[in-house]
Design a protein around this motif. Structure first.
Motif, PDB file in Angstrom:
ATOM      1  N   SER A   1       4.373 -12.499  15.085  1.00  0.00           N
ATOM      2  CA  SER A   1       4.111 -11.805  13.831  1.00  0.00           C
ATOM      3  C   SER A   1       5.058 -10.634  13.613  1.00  0.00           C
ATOM      4  N   ARG A   2       5.354  -9.905  14.687  1.00  0.00           N
ATOM      5  CA  ARG A   2       6.241  -8.757  14.532  1.00  0.00           C
ATOM      6  C   ARG A   2       7.624  -9.215  14.063  1.00  0.00           C
ATOM      7  N   GLY A   3       8.128 -10.289  14.664  1.00  0.00           N
ATOM      8  CA  GLY A   3       9.425 -10.811  14.251  1.00  0.00           C
ATOM      9  C   GLY A   3       9.405 -11.287  12.813  1.00  0.00           C
ATOM     10  N   PHE A   4       8.298 -11.912  12.389  1.00  0.00           N
ATOM     11  CA  PHE A   4       8.175 -12.388  11.012  1.00  0.00           C
ATOM     12  C   PHE A   4       8.234 -11.225  10.022  1.00  0.00           C
ATOM     13  N   ILE A   5       7.500 -10.147  10.325  1.00  0.00           N
ATOM     14  CA  ILE A   5       7.468  -8.984   9.436  1.00  0.00           C
ATOM     15  C   ILE A   5       8.845  -8.346   9.340  1.00  0.00           C
ATOM     16  N   ILE A   6       9.529  -8.221  10.478  1.00  0.00           N
ATOM     17  CA  ILE A   6      10.851  -7.594  10.491  1.00  0.00           C
ATOM     18  C   ILE A   6      11.860  -8.439   9.722  1.00  0.00           C
ATOM     19  N   ILE A   7      11.861  -9.753   9.971  1.00  0.00           N
ATOM     20  CA  ILE A   7      12.843 -10.632   9.329  1.00  0.00           C
ATOM     21  C   ILE A   7      12.601 -10.725   7.820  1.00  0.00           C
ATOM     22  N   SER A   8      11.350 -10.916   7.415  1.00  0.00           N
ATOM     23  CA  SER A   8      11.057 -11.028   5.985  1.00  0.00           C
ATOM     24  C   SER A   8      11.362  -9.722   5.258  1.00  0.00           C
ATOM     25  N   SER A   9      11.067  -8.581   5.892  1.00  0.00           N
ATOM     26  CA  SER A   9      11.375  -7.285   5.275  1.00  0.00           C
ATOM     27  C   SER A   9      12.875  -7.074   5.184  1.00  0.00           C
ATOM     28  N   LEU A  10      13.585  -7.460   6.243  1.00  0.00           N
ATOM     29  CA  LEU A  10      15.040  -7.312   6.247  1.00  0.00           C
ATOM     30  C   LEU A  10      15.681  -8.165   5.157  1.00  0.00           C
ATOM     31  N   LEU A  11      15.220  -9.404   5.021  1.00  0.00           N
ATOM     32  CA  LEU A  11      15.749 -10.280   3.971  1.00  0.00           C
ATOM     33  C   LEU A  11      15.479  -9.707   2.586  1.00  0.00           C
ATOM     34  N   PHE A  12      14.282  -9.163   2.394  1.00  0.00           N
ATOM     35  CA  PHE A  12      13.927  -8.585   1.099  1.00  0.00           C
ATOM     36  C   PHE A  12      14.815  -7.392   0.770  1.00  0.00           C
ATOM     37  N   PHE A  13      15.008  -6.498   1.732  1.00  0.00           N
ATOM     38  CA  PHE A  13      15.825  -5.309   1.488  1.00  0.00           C
ATOM     39  C   PHE A  13      17.290  -5.678   1.255  1.00  0.00           C
ATOM     40  N   ILE A  14      17.789  -6.677   1.996  1.00  0.00           N
ATOM     41  CA  ILE A  14      19.159  -7.140   1.776  1.00  0.00           C
ATOM     42  C   ILE A  14      19.289  -7.703   0.358  1.00  0.00           C
ATOM     43  N   GLY A  15      18.288  -8.467  -0.066  1.00  0.00           N
ATOM     44  CA  GLY A  15      18.301  -9.021  -1.417  1.00  0.00           C
ATOM     45  C   GLY A  15      18.271  -7.948  -2.484  1.00  0.00           C
ATOM     46  N   VAL A  16      17.433  -6.918  -2.279  1.00  0.00           N
ATOM     47  CA  VAL A  16      17.355  -5.810  -3.235  1.00  0.00           C
ATOM     48  C   VAL A  16      18.696  -5.085  -3.321  1.00  0.00           C
ATOM     49  N   LEU A  17      19.313  -4.830  -2.166  1.00  0.00           N
ATOM     50  CA  LEU A  17      20.620  -4.163  -2.156  1.00  0.00           C
ATOM     51  C   LEU A  17      21.688  -5.027  -2.819  1.00  0.00           C
ATOM     52  N   PHE A  18      21.619  -6.344  -2.585  1.00  0.00           N
ATOM     53  CA  PHE A  18      22.563  -7.252  -3.230  1.00  0.00           C
ATOM     54  C   PHE A  18      22.395  -7.205  -4.752  1.00  0.00           C
TER      55      PHE A  18
ATOM     56  N   LEU B   1      -0.495  -9.242   4.344  1.00  0.00           N
ATOM     57  CA  LEU B   1      -0.592 -10.668   4.015  1.00  0.00           C
ATOM     58  C   LEU B   1      -0.581 -11.523   5.282  1.00  0.00           C
ATOM     59  N   TRP B   2       0.278 -11.134   6.229  1.00  0.00           N
ATOM     60  CA  TRP B   2       0.326 -11.861   7.501  1.00  0.00           C
ATOM     61  C   TRP B   2      -0.994 -11.698   8.261  1.00  0.00           C
ATOM     62  N   HIS B   3      -1.557 -10.515   8.228  1.00  0.00           N
ATOM     63  CA  HIS B   3      -2.823 -10.253   8.914  1.00  0.00           C
ATOM     64  C   HIS B   3      -3.952 -11.099   8.330  1.00  0.00           C
ATOM     65  N   PHE B   4      -3.820 -11.459   7.051  1.00  0.00           N
ATOM     66  CA  PHE B   4      -4.838 -12.289   6.402  1.00  0.00           C
ATOM     67  C   PHE B   4      -4.707 -13.755   6.814  1.00  0.00           C
ATOM     68  N   ILE B   5      -3.452 -14.261   6.899  1.00  0.00           N
ATOM     69  CA  ILE B   5      -3.269 -15.682   7.197  1.00  0.00           C
ATOM     70  C   ILE B   5      -3.166 -15.970   8.693  1.00  0.00           C
ATOM     71  N   SER B   6      -2.863 -14.975   9.503  1.00  0.00           N
ATOM     72  CA  SER B   6      -2.616 -15.202  10.934  1.00  0.00           C
ATOM     73  C   SER B   6      -3.818 -15.761  11.700  1.00  0.00           C
ATOM     74  N   PRO B   7      -5.083 -15.420  11.336  1.00  0.00           N
ATOM     75  CA  PRO B   7      -6.199 -16.011  12.085  1.00  0.00           C
ATOM     76  C   PRO B   7      -6.220 -17.531  12.040  1.00  0.00           C
ATOM     77  N   GLY B   8      -5.602 -18.125  11.025  1.00  0.00           N
ATOM     78  CA  GLY B   8      -5.575 -19.583  10.925  1.00  0.00           C
ATOM     79  C   GLY B   8      -4.439 -20.216  11.706  1.00  0.00           C
ATOM     80  N   LEU B   9      -3.631 -19.398  12.381  1.00  0.00           N
ATOM     81  CA  LEU B   9      -2.508 -19.913  13.150  1.00  0.00           C
ATOM     82  C   LEU B   9      -2.842 -19.973  14.633  1.00  0.00           C
ATOM     83  N   HIS B  10      -2.004 -20.670  15.399  1.00  0.00           N
ATOM     84  CA  HIS B  10      -2.188 -20.743  16.839  1.00  0.00           C
ATOM     85  C   HIS B  10      -1.809 -19.413  17.484  1.00  0.00           C
ATOM     86  N   GLU B  11      -2.272 -19.223  18.712  1.00  0.00           N
ATOM     87  CA  GLU B  11      -2.048 -17.969  19.421  1.00  0.00           C
ATOM     88  C   GLU B  11      -0.558 -17.674  19.593  1.00  0.00           C
ATOM     89  N   ASN B  12       0.223 -18.700  19.967  1.00  0.00           N
ATOM     90  CA  ASN B  12       1.663 -18.475  20.174  1.00  0.00           C
ATOM     91  C   ASN B  12       2.383 -18.159  18.871  1.00  0.00           C
TER      92      ASN B  12
END
Length: 277
Positions: free
Chosen positions: A134-151, A118-129
Motif C-alpha cells: 500500500s505504501r508503494g501504491f500511494i507513493i507511485i500514484s501521488s508521484l504520477l499525479f504530481f508529475i502530470g500536474v507539473l507537465f 481511498l486505498w484504506h477503503f478498498i484494501s480490506p478486500g485485498l490479500h495480505e501481501n
C-alpha cells in the motif's frame, strides 16, 4: 468500550456505505483544511503560480525561444509580452476565483492523503501481501499525479496561452480575457494531465479484476493512439507541434501500462500454479 471494526466478510452493504462515508468525510476535511491555508497564501498562488505563464520570463517560453533561435525560426515565444490582459467583469468574480482556486490547491496538495483514504477503503478486500504494498501504491500514484500536474502547468498551459493569446481574426479585436476563463484553462490543463498520468494505476487495477489484459491493450493500441491524439487536440491548442509534445508522454504511459498489465497477469498466473500444487 471501543467499538471494534467489523470483518469485511461480516459487513453489510450499509456498513460499506457507512465506512465509505467516513473516508469521504476525512477527504473533504483534509481538502478544506489545506484549502484554507491556500486561501491565506492566495496572493502568492495567484501572482507566482497561476499568473506566472503570462510573463515571457516563464521557463517554458525561454526554453522554446532558445530552441527556435537555434534552428533560426521566427516564433511568438521570443516576444516581449503576451498580447492579452486579464479582467474581471462580475462583482464576485475575483472572490469566487480565490475560493475555487483555494479548493483546487487543497485537493492537489492533499492528493496523497486522498489516495491513502481511498486505498484504506478498498484494501480490506485485498490479500495480505497486496496490502503490504500500500505504501508503494500511494507513493507511485501521488508521484504520477504530481508529475502530470507539473507537465500540464509547464507544458500544456503555456503552449495554450501563447497560441490563444496570439491568435487573432482581426487587429480590431483585443484579447481581454475574463479571470474565470483564464483560471479554467490553467485548472483544466493541470488537472487533466494529472489524471491522465494515473493511467498505469488504472490499468493495474483493471488487470487485477480481469477487465484488461496485455493482449487487449496491444490489440487496441492503434485505436488508443487515435484517442490519445484526440485528447491532445482537446487539451492543447490546435497546432501539430503542441499536440505531438502532449501525445508523446501519453503514448509512453500507454506502453508502460502494457508492461504493468503483463507483470500483474504473470504474478496472478504464478499464484494460480502455486495453489494447484
Amino acid at each position: 468500550m471501543a467499538k471494534q471494526k467489523k470483518n469485511i466478510n461480516e459487513m453489510s452493504f450499509l456498513d460499506h456505505l457507512e465506512d465509505l462515508r467516513w473516508h469521504l468525510i476525512r477527504i473533504v476535511t483534509a481538502v478544506v483544511i489545506v484549502g484554507t491555508l491556500a486561501f491565506i497564501f492566495s496572493r502568492f498562488i495567484f501572482n507566482d503560480i497561476i499568473f506566472a505563464p503570462l510573463s515571457m520570463d516563464f521557463p517554458t517560453y525561454k526554453g522554446l525561444c532558445k530552441a527556435a533561435t537555434f534552428i533560426n525560426v521566427d516564433t511568438t515565444f521570443c516576444a516581449e509580452q503576451i498580447p492579452m490582459i486579464i479582467q474581471n467583469r462580475t462583482m464576485a468574480g475575483q472572490f469566487s476565483a480565490d475560493i475555487w482556486t483555494a479548493i483546487l490547491a487543497g485537493f492537489v496538495i492533499s492528493f496523497p492523503y486522498v489516495i491513502y483514504q481511498l486505498w484504506h477503503f478498498i484494501s480490506p478486500g485485498l490479500h495480505e501481501n497486496e496490502r503490504k504494498h500500500s505504501r508503494g501504491f500511494i507513493i507511485i500514484s501521488s508521484l504520477l499525479f504530481f508529475i502530470g500536474v507539473l507537465f500540464g502547468y509547464f507544458v500544456i498551459t503555456p503552449l495554450s496561452i501563447n497560441f490563444l493569446a496570439n491568435y487573432s481574426v482581426s487587429t480590431v479585436v483585443d484579447n481581454q480575457i475574463d479571470i474565470s476563463s483564464y483560471i479554467a484553462l490553467v485548472r483544466s490543463s493541470a488537472l487533466a494531465s494529472g489524471l491522465i498520468f494515473e493511467l498505469p494505476i488504472i490499468v493495474y487495477f483493471l488487470t487485477k479484476i480481469g477487465l484488461v489484459t496485455p493482449e487487449i491493450l496491444r490489440k487496441y493500441r492503434k485505436y488508443a493512439l487515435v484517442v490519445v491524439l484526440l485528447l491532445s487536440a482537446i487539451i492543447t491548442p490546435p497546432d501539430i507541434a503542441s499536440q505531438v509534445i502532449v501525445a508523446i508522454p501519453i503514448i509512453i504511459l500507454y506502453q508502460v501500462s502494457i508492461s504493468i498489465s503483463k507483470l500483474v497477469l504473470r504474478k496472478e498466473r504464478k499464484k494460480e500454479k502455486q495453489h494447484v500444487k
